[in-house]
Design a protein around this motif. Structure first.
Motif, PDB file in Angstrom:
ATOM      1  N   THR A  61       0.838  -1.072   0.050  1.00 12.22           N
ATOM      2  CA  THR A  61       0.051   0.083   0.136  1.00 12.22           C
ATOM      3  C   THR A  61       0.995   1.279   0.173  1.00 12.22           C
ATOM      4  O   THR A  61       0.212   2.191  -0.326  1.00 12.22           O
ATOM      5  CB  THR A  61      -0.902   0.089   1.098  1.00 12.22           C
ATOM      6  OG1 THR A  61      -0.218  -0.216   2.312  1.00 12.22           O
ATOM      7  CG2 THR A  61      -1.926  -1.140   0.979  1.00 12.22           C
ATOM      8  N   CYS A  62       2.020   1.310   0.491  1.00  5.31           N
ATOM      9  CA  CYS A  62       3.025   2.490   0.627  1.00  5.31           C
ATOM     10  C   CYS A  62       4.376   1.740   0.867  1.00  5.31           C
ATOM     11  O   CYS A  62       4.594   0.861   1.334  1.00  5.31           O
ATOM     12  CB  CYS A  62       2.616   3.417   1.297  1.00  5.31           C
ATOM     13  SG  CYS A  62       2.556   2.994   3.185  1.00  5.31           S
ATOM     14  N   ARG A  63       5.201   2.559   0.193  1.00  3.96           N
ATOM     15  CA  ARG A  63       6.777   2.357   0.636  1.00  3.96           C
ATOM     16  C   ARG A  63       7.101   2.980   1.889  1.00  3.96           C
ATOM     17  O   ARG A  63       6.928   4.084   2.367  1.00  3.96           O
ATOM     18  CB  ARG A  63       7.748   2.693  -0.429  1.00  3.96           C
ATOM     19  CG  ARG A  63       7.613   1.886  -1.693  1.00  3.96           C
ATOM     20  CD  ARG A  63       8.564   2.195  -2.614  1.00  3.96           C
ATOM     21  NE  ARG A  63       8.654   1.085  -3.316  1.00  3.96           N
ATOM     22  CZ  ARG A  63       9.902   0.400  -3.674  1.00  3.96           C
ATOM     23  NH1 ARG A  63      10.761   0.310  -2.816  1.00  3.96           N
ATOM     24  NH2 ARG A  63       9.677  -0.586  -4.435  1.00  3.96           N
TER      25      ARG A  63
END
Length: 159
Positions: free
Chosen positions: A157-159
């Motif tokens: 969903t995100c880094r």
């Protein structure tokens, strides 16, 4: 520091929820506010427990000794997701908030029962939920990932 307490705010007096020599760590409130899940640890391992938030007799939820950590209730209150490791790794690895390399991400019914493997954690930790009751979110070395209870449909969903 090894017992659980509740306090009515403002100005209430602490009420101890756990008794005796049992040590309780990492409490997590149930979504309905009626129960608190927590883990216990000893040299041999530990267990997952829940206790009524108003006090009472704790119920052991897990069936086997392990080093459990980071319990979190599912949004509907039917499951508790947490990490399960072993005592050897806990004693011989630098503690990193429950994110040991050999831990498993599991869920246990909130009414007690068998542990269900979601996936080998491999450094993932910090399980939590959002509004989506069918997806678990975990922090991994490569970023935030969501997945289903059976470990499938992994989405970064995100880094």
């Amino acid at each position: 520091m090894t017992h659980l307490y509740t306090v009515d705010l403002p100005g209430g007096k602490p009420t101890q929820l756990t008794n005796g020599n049992a040590r309780a760590y990492q409490p997590a409130w149930s979504p309905d506010g009626q129960s608190i899940a927590y883990v216990s640890w000893t040299a041999e391992g530990g267990q997952l427990w829940k206790t009524p938030a108003i006090g009472g007799t704790p119920q052991q939820l897990s069936k086997s000794l392990a080093v459990y950590s980071n319990p979190v209730w599912s949004p509907d209150g039917s499951r508790i997701v947490l990490l399960r490791g072993n005592a050897y790794d806990r004693e011989n690895t630098q503690f990193d908030g429950g994110q040991t390399g050999n831990a498993d991400l599991i869920w246990i019914p909130s009414s007690a029962g068998d542990a269900n493997l979601i996936l080998p954690a491999r450094g993932a930790g910090g399980p939590h939920f959002t509004h989506d009751k069918d997806r678990i979110y975990v922090y991994t070395p490569t970023g935030l990932v969501s997945l289903r209870y059976d470990g499938t449909d992994r989405v970064r969903t995100c880094r």
